[in-house]
Design an enzyme around this catalytic site. Structure first.
Site, PDB file in Angstrom:
ATOM      1  N   LYS A 189      -7.007   0.742  -3.427  1.00 55.56           N
ATOM      2  CA  LYS A 189      -6.569   0.433  -2.132  1.00 55.56           C
ATOM      3  C   LYS A 189      -6.596   1.472  -1.035  1.00 55.56           C
ATOM      4  CE  LYS A 189      -4.343  -1.963   1.246  1.00 55.56           C
ATOM      5  NZ  LYS A 189      -5.489  -2.701   2.164  1.00 55.56           N
TER       6      LYS A 189
ATOM      7  N   LYS B 210      -1.234   6.818   8.961  1.00 57.53           N
ATOM      8  CA  LYS B 210      -0.493   6.684   7.650  1.00 57.53           C
ATOM      9  C   LYS B 210      -1.451   6.535   6.377  1.00 57.53           C
ATOM     10  CE  LYS B 210       1.087   3.249   5.727  1.00 57.53           C
ATOM     11  NZ  LYS B 210       1.577   1.948   5.040  1.00 57.53           N
TER      12      LYS B 210
ATOM     13  N   THR C  30       0.850  -1.116  -0.019  1.00 54.04           N
ATOM     14  CA  THR C  30       0.045  -0.057  -0.146  1.00 54.04           C
ATOM     15  C   THR C  30       0.678   1.169  -0.101  1.00 54.04           C
ATOM     16  OG1 THR C  30      -1.664  -1.171   1.332  1.00 54.04           O
ATOM     17  CG2 THR C  30      -1.842   1.238   1.219  1.00 54.04           C
TER      18      THR C  30
END
Lengths: 296, 296, 296, 296
Positions: A169, A238, A93
């Protein structure tokens, strides 16, 4: 197939195991070699350096974040060492900015590149039940499809531009965070009127919201079971940051993401470093002066 | 049982029909009598005035909002006319303030009162598949359980205080609105990178978010099919307002609800009066300068 | 004093001019030499390379952003070439992360370093009316005080750690952005009820908000005069981003900054690239469906 | 002039005193008569009932909120008892909905009506330094101008529709709340990097933000002096609610107001009932895990 696997965290190890189990010849590399041992016991080979893992038909990589991907593939010169015949399947990711840079870097060297981030926790990875979002040239995806099918329940094609899989994603993880915050706020509201979070969330997650995302996190919130973390707060921050950056790149305001960012910072400012990101429920409770809001 | 039914909108009509079908003796009242005709054809009796509908074992009411409930039950003196032996089952989605006032007003008159808001659209009501959240004295709930079971797939008990059922309904509708906004923002983000809302939402609503709330509204967003409205913008604004008011009553900040409020106002300021509240997706698109954001 | 000046944009040129006017011996460097000509006409000397501008008692730098500061001082090796006796006075608005890195890099080389960002537009710079926030070792600040006083109306000491001056500048710019958004929202509200933005803002900026920030931007909003930009949208987004990053670094939620970010992105998604950041008023108007909200 | 004054709280008493001092014949009424005593000592006459205070050339009213205004003027039938020759000057801060209702109710009875809310605290009222926003028929405003000038430093005409003055007052109070939150967030950010709120706010409120709103509240925030309250939290929540309601009435999204609402609720959920609304700074500090954020 002859395949390399780079990055043996809890996700990568489980994924690589499934490749071995499916009969592929797997060569693994990890920054710390100890993580490779269980795979060697299953029959994988060890690469002492990353460049020894990119020699087959394909190399899959599952690294933690932009920094790790950049360090291993770009800064080290690994891409320059790769044989164009080896397809790189990147499961990490990462930001859309790095996704763009990687896509261009592979294209410039004629290396086939498939961006293939996954939805699923380590248990889903172990059970080969991941949902894999894949973007890249059709021929490259077709070539690695046996690998993807060995690791996932389903492959979701998203077109040729590798960046597209990354944004899917990122948007999907943003949806998870929003679902958590939604349950955090809603159950704080019912608690303020005497209805337990568990009683309320049972109704919702048995009916309109009877889906894995809500049932999984709903249970954690109802039971205030935020430790050990399945997905820790800093990772949540994040990921919300990846959504905000992706939005900024194309001028897409994301007001829910702004709220999530502030909630996650609030949690981290209150000792939430090691808690699951569903501890956003503690932030909602603290804001309302309810107990359960003391930490995180 | 001998039961009255007050309020024959699309929800109330379907619910009353199921009471008739279950063999109960149903007397119906509606402000405009025309709405009663299909029920009379099924065998219900007509009450010319509300007080003629509150004479049996129970009276169910399904009125549109606080104003209607207040007008029919409080301002008109209907409560004063009721026999304490008749249980009042209130299915309306109302504010916690009115819920409190009604609970107290019934208690003061010794009338058994069950707050029983429902989750489900008219088609679920017609199919007797509603999820009914019920709060009130156990004996009262037990007495009307045959009625609830004739109308719903499941009854979710929420304790004695009738306000508790109202707050569960309000918090549940807030969760729906948040799910819509979440999909609106997330799919605007993927669209900005070339991934169709439909392609993205198919992945999510087939996997982590495979739940009725996401699948139903996800389809509307993917197809930009906001008209005719299943649940119109002004009703959405009313419901988010109920959540904000409930929060204010107990000092519960609800940052997602604030974002929802602004999005719904934005939609209404752009001609969204008659659109489904999933047209929040048009607001997200307009904010990002994407097409599809011209109206609402 | 013998002083270098690096970075001759509209701010830097005005500041360097005042140093020359105050009798200092100024050597200037700018990436494109053309910008240096007016200063040479005033008596400054030209440095053909940056290392020729860091040879005196002090060097002042006024570069545009993190990238420029990093390129000129860190990546180029300029710091390694500096004489520890030369104080570096950095006037740029930079991130707290780079501020930290610069402070450490100077300390590691024994170079005196003063972080001295300024409040004021080019006209204030030309008039030597800047407010200068200065952080660094007291001796270093004392040494360059004659320079600061030649450029500014007042020097505001902020302690030894250079990062402190950066965060003050960042927080100050966030306050400006918030003031703009506040007037944008408030005047959209009055406009919706028939009160011109100008009539409303005149009351406020003559009384409770009689301050330069409100009077300056209030006038632009009242007159919808967003072009030419005094401070363009992309710079506004950069500065709000500096506040958000600074917040993230120390776990400080900033909900107003999140709103600002989304508003600026909305403006940029609607052609606001070249408009003044006070065109946030157009975003507020568009959200409310009012005219004046067509662009930006 | 012969003038009545209704509502003798701290604001009303000071305003009525100035009318007496200016030589007007003032008859006062207050729900509790004790508050009238100081005015009687100055020469005002006492009305035992409100209808005795509306008999002169004009009646000024300064009541606390919608409820009080509605109770005294509408529910009691006072308007019906008024002589159309008596101008009603309403100084209260009320909702736009009530403002509309009052304007219509006066018009229907042919009573001249001036909506004249004021900016200023009790000390400004005592010094006759209020800023008075006035809307109503020009002839009516002219008639009462001597009264307004006896109470205020300046009268700001806002047109004929009385609602316009109300929305200006509401938008102005929203600006105050936003200024507080802005300073709360900005100074929390600087504190997290070691810069005292006082040091930071001194720079800002001496320069770009050198205005009464910032200087007054900035001082309270710097000194963490939130008690006794000049303007208590619940009043702040009421006023932000008036802005949100006004926005909702005309479909004006107000994202800053949503943030303010949540911050004020958070403060109230942490014992802030009796604190000044500038204690929003405690909420910002608590969110960031800084000390000073324990209460409110």
């Amino acid at each position: 197939m002859k395949v390399g696997f780079i990055g043996l965290g809890s996700m990568g190890s489980a994924m690589a195991s499934n490749l071995v189990a499916a009969g592929h010849a797997v060569t693994v590399w990890n920054r710390s070699e100890a993580a490779a041992e269980p795979l060697l016991a299953l029959g994988a080979k060890l690469a002492r350096t990353p460049d020894r893992a990119v020699l087959g038909d394909a190399v899959c990589s599952m690294l933690a974040n932009d920094q790790a991907v950049r360090a291993v593939f770009l800064d080290s010169g690994l891409l320059d060492a790769m044989d164009p015949g080896t397809v790189h399947v990147n499961h990490a990711t990462i930001s859309v900015a790095l996704a763009r840079e990687l896509a261009d870097a592979h294209a410039a060297r004629g290396i086939d590149y498939v961006s293939a981030p996954v939805f699923g926790r380590p248990d889903a990875a172990a059970a080969a039940k991941l949902n894999i979002v894949a973007a890249g040239k059709p021929a490259a995806i077709d070539k690695v499809r046996p690998l993807l099918e060995a690791m996932g329940a389903k492959v979701w094609p998203m077109g040729e531009d590798p960046v597209r899989a990354s944004v899917v994603k990122i948007a999907g993880n943003f949806m998870l965070a929003s679902a958590i915050e939604t349950m955090a706020e809603a159950s704080t509201l019912t608690r303020a009127y005497g209805v337990d979070a568990g009683d309320f969330l049972e109704v919702m997650t048995s009916t309109l919201f009877a889906a894995p995302a809500y049932q999984g996190y709903g249970k954690l919130i109802a039971e205030q079971r935020f430790s050990p973390a399945g997905f820790a707060m800093p990772l949540g921050l994040k990921d919300v940051g990846l959504a905000l950056s992706a939005g900024e790149g194309r001028r897409v305001p994301l007001p829910f993401a702004g709220v999530l960012r502030d909630g996650l910072l609030d949690a981290l400012a209150h000792g939430g470093e090691d808690l699951d990101w569903s501890a956003l429920a503690l932030v909602a409770a603290r804001r309302a002066g309810l107990d359960g809001g003391e930490d995180a």
